[in-house]
Design a protein around this motif. Structure first.
Motif, mmCIF file in Angstrom:
data_model
loop_
_atom_site.group_PDB
_atom_site.id
_atom_site.type_symbol
_atom_site.label_atom_id
_atom_site.label_comp_id
_atom_site.label_asym_id
_atom_site.label_seq_id
_atom_site.Cartn_x
_atom_site.Cartn_y
_atom_site.Cartn_z
ATOM 1 N N ARG A 47 0.823 -1.209 0.000
ATOM 2 C CA ARG A 47 0.000 0.000 0.000
ATOM 3 C C ARG A 47 0.858 1.261 0.000
ATOM 4 O O ARG A 47 0.573 2.221 -0.716
ATOM 5 N N THR A 74 -4.047 2.133 -4.291
ATOM 6 C CA THR A 74 -4.834 1.478 -3.247
ATOM 7 C C THR A 74 -5.774 2.519 -2.639
ATOM 8 O O THR A 74 -5.908 3.631 -3.158
ATOM 9 N N THR A 81 -7.357 0.422 1.822
ATOM 10 C CA THR A 81 -7.473 -1.007 1.524
ATOM 11 C C THR A 81 -7.061 -1.779 2.774
ATOM 12 O O THR A 81 -6.032 -1.474 3.383
ATOM 13 N N ILE A 145 -8.131 -1.929 -5.614
ATOM 14 C CA ILE A 145 -6.785 -1.733 -6.149
ATOM 15 C C ILE A 145 -6.926 -1.491 -7.647
ATOM 16 O O ILE A 145 -7.238 -2.407 -8.413
#
Length: 559
Positions: A47, A74, A81, A145
């Motif tokens: 991330r 992300t 996320t 994503i």
């Protein structure tokens, strides 16, 4: 306000069909390093660095080999996320997303979190929203994503249900680094309505795609544990998409990562396939415990052991290139150099003040020894072979007034011969080891060395001509043997040559009634030519370097 938000979320969940819920990896297993679960790949998502790295299995069945990296977006700070270990669930080709936008190539990994393309204003490849593409490389999504369309499609096509996914944070983007987008900014360069990586042929960005690739090697020979990098050249030069992918068909022999780094893992043969869009090229990797420096001599080639023998005996070397060129015809100069190497590279006289071509010593030695038809040695002069196989002119061949001086020169354990002045007289320092090579006698002037091989030396040899050279060389070796020495020799093959009268090709006039055995007959009788086993090849056809290696291997093993 709350009912409206709930309604939108319910519509999204129903639209993508993700109920009943999570698709999480059993036991929370981290994707990288996990054992093979039947899927070809496992996925790690960083991330912090907005990077996806895909792994495949190594020779031990663990997901440790990085094969592809992707730039991504992300979740934004307010809609991050989730971190953890998950697995791929359901897939959808196109779907309505939050905000009334669309995405394609969707692969769910946790509840309403998915891998998918950048967003579109409608379910059409020609309706990309440039801001979503330009935002790749930094957190921006609602928890999904986002990827370039090519990358989203690759996961959609290649990572099936059950593929392990780990979401984590780290300052290191991953083993393959963080790749750049194909286009820095669609807004700045004009979106043309498309994601530039969308593989559909009608994509207006297709003019910037790679059309062809070439590899740095078609084959490689490695030893276990050794590594080598297989590089790819794109055409047109400077293009960066589609992404290049490497894969091996036999991980137990060789594995390859997304940077083209090949590691030999075990003995055998593996094929590395390199793909770029629809284009594929391959490189064959041979892993053996004895490495040859020739990329075109695979272990399963019929001539491999022959080339290996010559290489291990120091008769050939790898040189500056990696090719042995087994199918090329053998040149005359190459044959003379090989014989010179077999003879132990006897020294020849030169003052060392001028540059000599690589083959000069071999050609001069062959001429002095009488192996070539241009030899200037008087025909009646017997040729003697020193202990290491070097030809030398015997003292008996000298004029009567010079014989006594020459007799002082002894042929000992190494090559030795009388050093002669220009008028034929032996000089006082005849025993000087610097000048103990055989020399031409009664020559009027020293021939000039050519700057490069003349046309005669560049000519290719036929099978029969190489056999003739070996026959002459073997005759010189056999002529050295005296009867009492031959009787004690353990070299039965050499003894047979002496006893059958094939030792010398220089016969006196009284021997002419019994014609000597031909070189071809000698080669067949002694097993150098295999006759029917080789399909009775013509002696008049050019001999390849592979065939020459086999012939020389047989000859050397009989010595």
């Amino acid at each position: 306000m709350r009912p409206r938000v709930f309604s939108w979320l319910l519509i999204l969940v129903l639209a993508v069909g993700l109920l009943p819920g999570p698709a999480q990896a059993a036991g929370g297993e981290t994707a990288r390093g996990a054992a093979d679960n039947g899927q070809p790949y496992a996925i790690m998502v960083n991330r912090r660095m907005s990077t996806v790295t895909v792994y495949t299995t190594d020779e031990n069945g663990l997901y440790t080999v990085p094969v592809r990296a992707m730039v991504c977006s992300t979740g934004a700070p307010s809609t991050q996320t989730p971190r953890g270990n998950f697995s791929i669930g359901k897939k959808h080709r196109w779907n309505l997303m939050m905000g009334g936008v669309y995405a394609q190539y969707l692969s769910q990994f946790y509840r309403d979190c998915l891998f998918h393309s950048v967003c579109y204003s409608k379910p059409s490849s020609s309706a990309v929203l440039p801001g979503y593409y330009d935002g790749l490389g930094a957190p921006a999504s609602h928890g999904c994503i986002r990827l370039q369309t090519e990358d989203a499609k690759w996961i959609y096509d290649n990572c099936g249900e059950g593929t392990l996914v780990t979401i984590y944070d780290d300052d290191d983007p991953g083993e393959l680094g963080k790749p750049a987008k194909m286009i820095d900014s669609l807004r700045a360069k004009g979106s043309r309505g498309w994601d530039p990586t969308d593989p559909l042929p009608e994509n207006p960005w297709a003019e910037l795609w790679t059309r062809d690739i070439s590899l740095s090697a078609d084959s490689l020979c490695l030893t276990p544990g050794e590594t080598s990098v297989l590089t790819v050249a794109r055409s047109p030069e400077g293009t960066t998409y589609p992404t290049v992918m490497y894969r091996t068909d036999t991980p137990s022999v060789a594995v390859v990562d997304g940077a083209g780094s090949i590691r030999a893992t075990g003995m055998g043969k593996a094929v590395i396939t390199v793909s770029c869009g629809e284009v594929e090229r391959s490189c064959v990797v041979y892993v053996t415990d004895t490495k040859l420096p020739f990329c075109d001599v695979p272990p399963d080639a019929w001539f491999y052991q022959d080339v290996q023998y010559l290489y291990e005996k120091g008769l050939i070397s790898g040189g500056s290139g990696c090719a042995y060129a087994p199918d090329d015809a053998l040149a005359r100069v190459e044959a003379l150099q090989l014989l010179y190497n077999i003879a132990g590279k006897p020294p020849v006289r030169h003052d060392g003040t001028e540059s000599r071509p690589w083959y000069a010593d071999a050609v001069e030695w062959a001429s002095i020894a009488g192996l070539t038809d241009d030899a200037e040695t008087p025909e009646e002069a017997p040729v003697e072979i020193a202990a290491d196989g070097e030809a030398a002119i015997a003292a008996e061949a000298l004029p009567a007034g010079e014989a006594a001086t020459a007799e002082a020169t002894q042929v000992e354990s190494g090559p030795a011969a009388a050093r002669l002045s220009e008028d034929g007289a032996a000089e006082e320092n005849a025993g000087d080891p610097t000048w103990d090579a055989p020399e031409q006698i009664a020559k009027e002037e020293e021939p000039a060395q050519p700057a490069e091989a003349d046309e005669a030396l560049k000519e290719t040899l036929t099978r029969g001509e190489l056999v003739e050279l070996l026959y002459r060389y073997n005759s010189l070796l056999a002529a050295k043997q005296e009867p009492n020495v031959v009787a004690q020799s353990s070299n039965l093959w050499l003894i047979s040559q002496y006893e059958t009268g094939n030792a010398s090709r220089r016969r006196s006039s009284q021997d002419e009634a019994e014609p000597p055995e031909t070189a071809a007959a000698w080669a067949l009788r002694t097993g150098l030519l295999l006759g029917e086993a080789e399909g009775n090849p013509s002696l008049n056809t050019p001999i390849t370097r592979a065939q020459a290696a086999a012939l020389l291997h047989r000859y050397c093993e009989k010595q």
